[in-house]
Design an enzyme around this catalytic site. Structure first.
Site, PDB file in Angstrom:
ATOM      1  N   ALA A  79       0.892  -1.188  -0.010  1.00 25.78           N
ATOM      2  CA  ALA A  79      -0.017  -0.031   0.046  1.00 25.78           C
ATOM      3  C   ALA A  79       0.837   1.114  -0.031  1.00 25.78           C
ATOM      4  O   ALA A  79       1.335   1.394   1.115  1.00 25.78           O
ATOM      5  CB  ALA A  79      -0.940  -0.043   1.136  1.00 25.78           C
ATOM      6  N   SER A 103       0.672   4.344  -3.024  1.00 32.54           N
ATOM      7  CA  SER A 103      -0.069   5.251  -3.599  1.00 32.54           C
ATOM      8  C   SER A 103      -1.395   4.976  -3.485  1.00 32.54           C
ATOM      9  O   SER A 103      -2.529   6.076  -3.473  1.00 32.54           O
ATOM     10  CB  SER A 103       0.350   5.379  -5.259  1.00 32.54           C
ATOM     11  N   GLY A 151      32.649  10.583 -19.158  1.00 35.40           N
ATOM     12  CA  GLY A 151      33.422   9.606 -18.293  1.00 35.40           C
ATOM     13  C   GLY A 151      33.385  10.178 -16.820  1.00 35.40           C
ATOM     14  O   GLY A 151      33.148   9.273 -15.839  1.00 35.40           O
ATOM     15  N   GLU A 187       6.054  10.893  -2.239  1.00 32.86           N
ATOM     16  CA  GLU A 187       4.884  11.881  -2.272  1.00 32.86           C
ATOM     17  C   GLU A 187       4.022  11.544  -3.231  1.00 32.86           C
ATOM     18  O   GLU A 187       3.278  12.710  -3.720  1.00 32.86           O
ATOM     19  CB  GLU A 187       5.532  13.188  -2.372  1.00 32.86           C
TER      20      GLU A 187
END
Length: 385
Positions: free
Chosen positions: A127, A129, A341, A364
């Site tokens: 659980a 969003s 690089g 969030e």
């Protein structure tokens, strides 16, 4: 806040970040820890309570003012902001949005001073969003509540003094209904925290699982009192909306730092005896990043104004968080490309920020959740099955 006072606060934070924290970034990343003297300076500067009202010992910044402060905090490792982000953001706002007068008096002064750190316990293994699948439950037992469940990826949980725990109190209620928020102090029997998570980036910002095994709390621990029972997710939604503006501003601050790093490298890095800044394809990368940064900054400030005015506290925050978190990812990717690089090597700032930036598109509320919020606000009932 008076504009001159705000300017002084922002200037002092800018100086602190650039003079004191930036030189320690590699150490923080390597040690996975913010040095204690930095923590103490943050407390003295009032950073643990900049959104908390002055009556409770905070600075009382509104969202527009907060955004300007977050731009400065975003300039360095996000682990710095994470120290006090939950106090000012989603956890502290649980009390600001839904707490009783007594709960506010008891806890907000301690959050504002940094005497206490708060954690926001919503996310679980299945659980995140979608609160409809929340498995942590709380049942009444006399005048108390007994909570059982587990939370995952909980920011600041290893050092938290109080947890804002979301639990299902009405198993028959559909979706996000029937959820209640509980204030659970550290040390409550049955409450425990797992080992720190080992993450891709954002080292120095600690997260861990939180376990609740027959955790007994009194009725006074329900955020909002009797009216808060079964209404916890309404509080969470308000806290998350504010948190999206907060995180969006942090992303803007980081994008500004990445632009600076890219410009400086392009000016000084030689190829064929010439700075790579002369190459038009490099110029194109920098131009795109500057444009992204400025667009994100303008969007964020506009969103903050509307949030403070109360004219848009749903779609606007989602739009700002969605765009700015995706934007900083693009800017970080271009910064690595400009560095070539060197940009792939540990010890180079853009490599670290590239790792750090990736999380912003997830917490969030993921980018996909923001898309749903934005689209449904525009489409209304036509977007709902």
């Amino acid at each position: 806040m008076d504009p001159e006072d705000l300017a002084d606060v922002v200037a002092s934070v800018r100086k602190f970040v650039r003079d004191e924290v930036v030189p320690l970034e590699e150490r923080i990343d390597a040690d996975n820890e913010i040095p204690e003297h930095i923590v103490q300076q943050c407390k003295k500067m009032g950073l643990y309570g900049f959104t908390i009202p002055e009556q409770f010992g905070g600075l009382g910044l509104n969202t527009y003012e907060e955004a300007q402060l977050m731009f400065e905090l975003g300039y360095t490792t996000p682990a710095l902001r994470s120290l006090f982000g939950t106090n000012n953001g989603i956890a502290g706002h649980v009390l600001l949005e839904g707490g009783t007068a007594e709960q506010k008096r008891a806890w907000l002064p301690m959050l504002a001073s940094g005497e206490a750190t708060a954690s926001f316990g919503l996310t679980e293994a299945d659980a995140g969003s979608d609160p409809a699948t929340l498995k942590t439950v709380a049942r009444r037992d006399g005048s108390d509540w007994v909570i059982n469940g587990a939370k995952r990826y909980i920011t600041n949980s290893p050092v938290a003094d109080v947890f804002m725990v979301f639990a299902r109190t009405n198993p028959d209620a559909p979706g996000s209904r029937g959820i209640t928020t509980f204030l659970v102090p550290k040390g409550t029997p049955g409450l425990s925290v797992g080992p720190k998570d080992h993450k891709m980036g954002q080292f120095g910002a600690w997260t861990a699982d939180v376990y609740l095994d027959d955790v007994r709390v009194p009725a006074e621990s329900v955020i909002g009192g009797d009216e808060g029972v079964d209404n916890g997710f309404r509080i969470a939604a308000k806290c998350l909306a504010h948190g999206r503006v907060h995180i969006g501003a942090l992303c803007v601050g980081m994008a500004g730092r990445l632009v600076e790093e890219s410009v400086e490298f392009a000016r000084t890095r030689q190829s064929g005896g010439k700075p790579i800044a002369r190459f038009q394809l490099v110029q194109g990368l920098i131009a795109d990043s500057i444009t992204d940064y400025r667009a994100g900054r303008a969007l964020l400030l506009d969103t903050a104004r509307e949030y403070d005015a109360g004219t848009d506290r749903i779609s606007g925050p989602a739009t700002a968080k969605y765009f700015c978190s995706e934007m900083v990812g693009r800017v970080a990717d271009r910064a690595v490309q400009i560095h070539g690089g060197a940009g792939y090597m540990r010890g180079v700032a853009v490599e670290r920020f590239y790792r750090d930036a990736r999380l912003f598109r997830i917490y969030e509320g993921t980018s996909q959740i923001q898309q749903v919020i934005i689209a449904r606000a525009a489409l209304g009932d036509a977007a709902r099955g």
